[in-house]
Design a protein around this motif. Structure first.
Motif, PDB file in Angstrom:
ATOM      1  N   ALA A   1       2.491 -46.381 -43.324  1.00  0.00           N
ATOM      2  CA  ALA A   1       3.885 -46.729 -43.661  1.00  0.00           C
ATOM      3  C   ALA A   1       4.018 -46.992 -45.160  1.00  0.00           C
ATOM      4  O   ALA A   1       5.054 -46.719 -45.759  1.00  0.00           O
ATOM      5  CB  ALA A   1       4.314 -47.960 -42.864  1.00  0.00           C
ATOM      6  N   VAL A   2       2.953 -47.542 -45.776  1.00  0.00           N
ATOM      7  CA  VAL A   2       2.954 -47.789 -47.220  1.00  0.00           C
ATOM      8  C   VAL A   2       2.788 -46.457 -47.951  1.00  0.00           C
ATOM      9  O   VAL A   2       3.485 -46.165 -48.927  1.00  0.00           O
ATOM     10  CB  VAL A   2       1.804 -48.760 -47.599  1.00  0.00           C
ATOM     11  N   GLU A   3       1.861 -45.640 -47.440  1.00  0.00           N
ATOM     12  CA  GLU A   3       1.577 -44.331 -48.075  1.00  0.00           C
ATOM     13  C   GLU A   3       2.815 -43.438 -48.072  1.00  0.00           C
ATOM     14  O   GLU A   3       3.069 -42.712 -49.023  1.00  0.00           O
ATOM     15  CB  GLU A   3       0.447 -43.595 -47.325  1.00  0.00           C
ATOM     16  N   LEU A   4       3.558 -43.509 -46.969  1.00  0.00           N
ATOM     17  CA  LEU A   4       4.744 -42.657 -46.841  1.00  0.00           C
ATOM     18  C   LEU A   4       5.685 -42.863 -48.031  1.00  0.00           C
ATOM     19  O   LEU A   4       6.151 -41.909 -48.660  1.00  0.00           O
ATOM     20  CB  LEU A   4       5.475 -42.997 -45.536  1.00  0.00           C
ATOM     21  N   TYR A   5       5.934 -44.132 -48.340  1.00  0.00           N
ATOM     22  CA  TYR A   5       6.822 -44.405 -49.481  1.00  0.00           C
ATOM     23  C   TYR A   5       6.166 -43.991 -50.799  1.00  0.00           C
ATOM     24  O   TYR A   5       6.826 -43.471 -51.693  1.00  0.00           O
ATOM     25  CB  TYR A   5       7.253 -45.876 -49.491  1.00  0.00           C
ATOM     26  N   LYS A   6       4.847 -44.227 -50.897  1.00  0.00           N
ATOM     27  CA  LYS A   6       4.146 -43.843 -52.127  1.00  0.00           C
ATOM     28  C   LYS A   6       4.293 -42.341 -52.343  1.00  0.00           C
ATOM     29  O   LYS A   6       4.575 -41.871 -53.446  1.00  0.00           O
ATOM     30  CB  LYS A   6       2.668 -44.235 -52.014  1.00  0.00           C
ATOM     31  N   ASN A   7       4.145 -41.581 -51.257  1.00  0.00           N
ATOM     32  CA  ASN A   7       4.258 -40.119 -51.371  1.00  0.00           C
ATOM     33  C   ASN A   7       5.671 -39.684 -51.742  1.00  0.00           C
ATOM     34  O   ASN A   7       5.889 -38.547 -52.134  1.00  0.00           O
ATOM     35  CB  ASN A   7       3.874 -39.444 -50.047  1.00  0.00           C
ATOM     36  N   ASN A   8       6.617 -40.596 -51.577  1.00  0.00           N
ATOM     37  CA  ASN A   8       7.993 -40.257 -51.940  1.00  0.00           C
ATOM     38  C   ASN A   8       8.453 -41.048 -53.157  1.00  0.00           C
ATOM     39  O   ASN A   8       9.636 -41.316 -53.340  1.00  0.00           O
ATOM     40  CB  ASN A   8       8.923 -40.480 -50.741  1.00  0.00           C
ATOM     41  N   GLY A   9       7.481 -41.435 -53.981  1.00  0.00           N
ATOM     42  CA  GLY A   9       7.775 -42.006 -55.300  1.00  0.00           C
ATOM     43  C   GLY A   9       8.171 -43.470 -55.296  1.00  0.00           C
ATOM     44  O   GLY A   9       8.696 -43.963 -56.296  1.00  0.00           O
ATOM     45  N   ILE A  10       7.928 -44.191 -54.190  1.00  0.00           N
ATOM     46  CA  ILE A  10       8.281 -45.620 -54.159  1.00  0.00           C
ATOM     47  C   ILE A  10       7.032 -46.432 -53.812  1.00  0.00           C
ATOM     48  O   ILE A  10       6.425 -46.228 -52.752  1.00  0.00           O
ATOM     49  CB  ILE A  10       9.406 -45.891 -53.123  1.00  0.00           C
ATOM     50  N   ASP A  11       6.660 -47.334 -54.709  1.00  0.00           N
ATOM     51  CA  ASP A  11       5.446 -48.125 -54.503  1.00  0.00           C
ATOM     52  C   ASP A  11       5.832 -49.510 -53.980  1.00  0.00           C
ATOM     53  O   ASP A  11       6.234 -50.385 -54.756  1.00  0.00           O
ATOM     54  CB  ASP A  11       4.689 -48.225 -55.830  1.00  0.00           C
ATOM     55  N   LEU A  12       5.694 -49.683 -52.679  1.00  0.00           N
ATOM     56  CA  LEU A  12       6.115 -50.956 -52.066  1.00  0.00           C
ATOM     57  C   LEU A  12       5.264 -52.130 -52.548  1.00  0.00           C
ATOM     58  O   LEU A  12       5.633 -53.284 -52.379  1.00  0.00           O
ATOM     59  CB  LEU A  12       6.050 -50.869 -50.540  1.00  0.00           C
TER      60      LEU A  12
END
Ligand SMILES: Cc1cc2nc3c(=O)[nH]c(=O)nc-3n(C[C@H](O)[C@H](O)[C@H](O)COP(=O)(O)OP(=O)(O)OC[C@H]3O[C@@H](n4cnc5c(N)ncnc54)[C@H](O)[C@@H]3O)c2cc1C
Length: 671
Positions: free
Chosen positions: A395-406
């Motif tokens: 779930a964290v990686e998903l955002y990272k892959n879309n340019g958002i670092d949670l």
């Protein structure tokens, strides 16, 4: 398929003549084409504005769900029981519920056979889990991208069969043959007008005609009508042109809304909420940051429990507002964004201050359900991001892959439109009130007030198969002759050409098509989304009509490449107009808050102290649950008429084998 040219208004236009055109390249469209080919009808083509566009291919969620009959274990289940569960959602026809249930296993196993990786155990049982509004464990998932896998595998089948695809063609009108007065038969669809997006610069502005016996319409949900939406940006929908040609809508009020991130559009369900992120809002200039939920809850424990529950009570549901229920979170986020005009974010990097000491969350404040879930997950520690990394690293990686670092930044959110249970009307073979026109997938108004999670994807497969079955059994006849087609298509083609020309004549240095669209979308998000009122619907209808009437003069395009956007804007306005009329009729008929929306009721209660009076509401008493509302647009005078009809019950057929066999052999079952 045969291709020829006709001359309309001095322009040479291509006409493609064939048995069936399927519009849309999502899970429903591809399955319709593939099924029709399997059933022997080969004179077919798919038209799509873009192969890679639409919801199925570009969306997903934490565990994207597919709903089907139980296919594992020893739990009792039956076709009729599944139909009953669909039917119990309210305002849904029982015969359609029965078909959805009856074909779910067949549709599911087809997807398995073509390679969608639904998990099974070592004995071959397709195990399931329980989703919302599901008394069994009928749900399954191939992961966060279930609908993408479905679309890709179905596309492969279509390509393998060399089914013709018109890629880059945007449909802008449906051509119908109207019955003459007193003829006693229904209108029938006979063709389409599309823009060939590669030929917009030519004198004919890309105008291309399709002369066909049948149309399977798989254009997806009406995503383009909203500003705040978790539908993928490539999905707009094309329901407006269907309304314009007399196709009825059904249950148009029944849309679903929920909390999602907006920069990268993704539902924030499941673990994203269960790890208890911090909800913060800032003013539109980025100052005055605060944890706004604190102002409304009576204790930090209640607030944290409501956030936790949002994880598996994702869609907004007015029944879950009172007593600090999870849906109060949606109301409060809406209040910050739409009423106070602030921006709302989830912050995973820190714990909520309320309920923490020196940044450490006091887990003893949590209710039993929240506490034991986090304890069982080994996540009674750290900040929300630490818990998320532990419980669901992808779930964290998903955002990272879309340019958002949670791990570092805030995630902007809103309460977004996600799905429409209603849509265009269809019978048990998914044929609309206009004969030879079959809306399938999300554009079809299959469902009522509530539906089990995952049933939308089942429906993309069931409806498209049913339409294909009916067409191959009954509608093999030739399309109109060249001469007859010219007569029928002339007026509507001339009207659309006139519209295109007026856009072209109104060219200016800068285009305003996107700005006009945004203004219209913001209207719907304010007046026709999860918070509704009679006054708001009436205001929206008036504004919409004004926009439709003035569209040609107000639209400024820069170049021919803007034409498709201008036509989409027209579609969006017509769709909004009909949807807002449906909302008005529902409220006027005494309908109150239900499904995924709240209706203003002056004698109702305000959900929480501190919220404005526009949130006064009462729950619907259910008197409209056994009715559907059909809407029809008279495009000549822009009048919308509503008709309330009782839901059809679940059929109770004897199902004696020999009788069914006879009827099946003689084609009686598919007339
Ligand atoms: C965030 C999110 C999560 C979801 N999760 C789930 C879930 O877990 N389970 C579930 O069951 N459902 C879920 N849904 C709903 C489900 O994904 C959709 O209902 C389904 O994918 C719709 O498929 P479709 O084939 O009907 O339409 P789409 O996949 O939207 O396809 C429509 C097609 O029509 C084309 N098109 C449209 N207009 C035109 C035109 N004028 N001319 C030419 N082509 C046109 C589009 O480009 C596209 O190719 C979710 C939806 C969202 C947004």
């Amino acid at each position: 398929m045969e291709t020829y040219k006709i001359n309309i208004e001095g322009l040479e236009l291509d006409v493609h003549r064939l048995n069936t055109v399927i519009v849309g390249s999502g899970a429903a469209g591809f399955n319709a084409a593939d099924s029709l080919h399997d059933l022997g009808q080969r004179d077919i083509a798919v038209i799509t504005e873009g192969m890679k566009m639409g919801t199925s291919r570009n969306t997903g969620s934490d565990k994207q769900t597919y709903y089907k009959l139980t296919l594992s274990g020893d739990a009792n289940d039956s076709v009729v029981e599944m139909a009953r569960n669909l039917f119990q959602g309210g305002a849904m026809h029982g015969d359609i519920a029965l078909v959805e249930a009856a074909l779910s296993a067949r549709a599911f196993y087809k997807l398995v056979n073509i390679g969608v990786p639904f998990p099974h155990n070592k004995y071959g049982e397709y195990v399931g889990y329980k989703t919302d509004h599901d008394p069994r464990q009928r749900a399954t998932s191939a992961g966060p991208l279930t609908s993408r896998y479905m679309t890709e595998k179905l596309e492969k089948q279509v390509l393998k069969k060399a089914i013709r695809i018109f890629d880059g063609f945007q449909v802008i009108a449906i051509i119908t043959e109207k019955p003459t007065a007193g003829e006693g038969r229904d209108a029938k669809a006979v063709g389409l007008i599309a823009l060939n997006l590669k030929e917009l610069d030519m004198p004919h502005m890309g105008f291309t005609l399709f002369n066909c016996t049948n149309i399977i319409y798989a254009t997806g949900g009406p995503a383009g009508i909203y500003a705040t939406s978790v539908y993928p940006e490539s999905q707009t929908g094309a329901s407006g042109i269907a309304f314009e040609s007399g196709i009825k809508g059904i249950n148009l009020t029944e849309s679903q809304y929920g909390i999602a991130s907006t920069k990268f559009r993704w539902n924030l369900s499941g673990t994203y909420q269960q790890v208890l992120p911090r909800y913060v809002s800032v003013s539109c200039d980025g100052t005055d940051e605060k944890e706004f939920l604190n102002e409304y809850f009576e204790s930090p424990g209640k607030m944290l429990d409501a956030i936790f529950l949002k994880g598996y009570q994702w869609p907004f549901d007015p029944r879950k507002i009172s007593g600090f229920g999870s849906s109060i979170i949606d109301v409060l986020v809406y209040n910050e964004t739409q009423v106070k005009n602030r921006k709302v974010y989830l912050d995973f990097t820190r714990n909520n201050t309320w309920g923490s000491t020196n940044g450490e969350l006091d887990f003893s404040l949590l209710g039993q359900e929240t506490l034991s879930y986090l304890a069982n997950s080994g996540a009674l520690f750290g900040a929300p991001i630490d818990r998320l990394s532990k419980m669901n690293r992808p779930a964290v990686e998903l955002y990272k892959n879309n340019g958002i670092d949670l791990e570092k930044e805030y995630l902007e959110i809103a309460v977004c439109a996600q799905h429409n249970n209603g849509g265009l009307v269809g019978n048990v073979w998914w044929e609309s009130n206009v004969r030879h026109f079959f809306p399938v997938g999300e554009v079809n108004g299959t469902f009522g007030i509530y539906r089990p999670g995952g049933s939308a994807l089942n429906s993309t497969q069931v409806g498209s198969l049913r339409a294909a079955q009916y067409i191959s059994a009954n509608y093999a006849q030739e399309p109109l002759s060249k001469q007859d087609f010219i007569e029928v298509c002339q007026a509507v083609t001339a009207a659309k050409l006139e519209m295109a020309r007026s856009f072209m004549d109104n060219r200016s240095g800068t285009s305003n098509v996107i700005a006009l669209r945004l203004t219209a979308q913001e209207r719907m998000t304010k007046l026709g989304a999860l918070i509704r009122s009679l006054e708001g619907a009436e205001k929206g209808i008036e504004e919409c009509l004004e926009d439709i009437r003035n569209m040609k003069v107000r639209t400024k395009i820069k170049e021919a490449a803007d034409l498709p956007y201008a036509f989409q804007n027209h579609d969006i306005l017509v769709t909004q107009y009909v949807y807002l009329n449906a909302i008005k009729h529902y409220i006027s008929a005494g309908g109150r808050s239900r499904g995924s929306y709240l209706v203003y009721d002056e004698s109702g209660n305000i959900p929480l102290e501190g919220l404005g009076i526009q949130f006064r509401f009462s729950l619907d008493n259910g008197t409209l649950n056994d009715k559907v509302c059909e809407m029809v647009l008279d495009a000549d005078c822009y009048e919308c008429n509503a008709e309330w009809k009782p839901v059809r019950p679940i059929p109770e057929e004897g199902n004696w084998f020999e009788s069914v066999w006879n009827a099946f052999r003689e084609g009686e079952i598919i007339k």
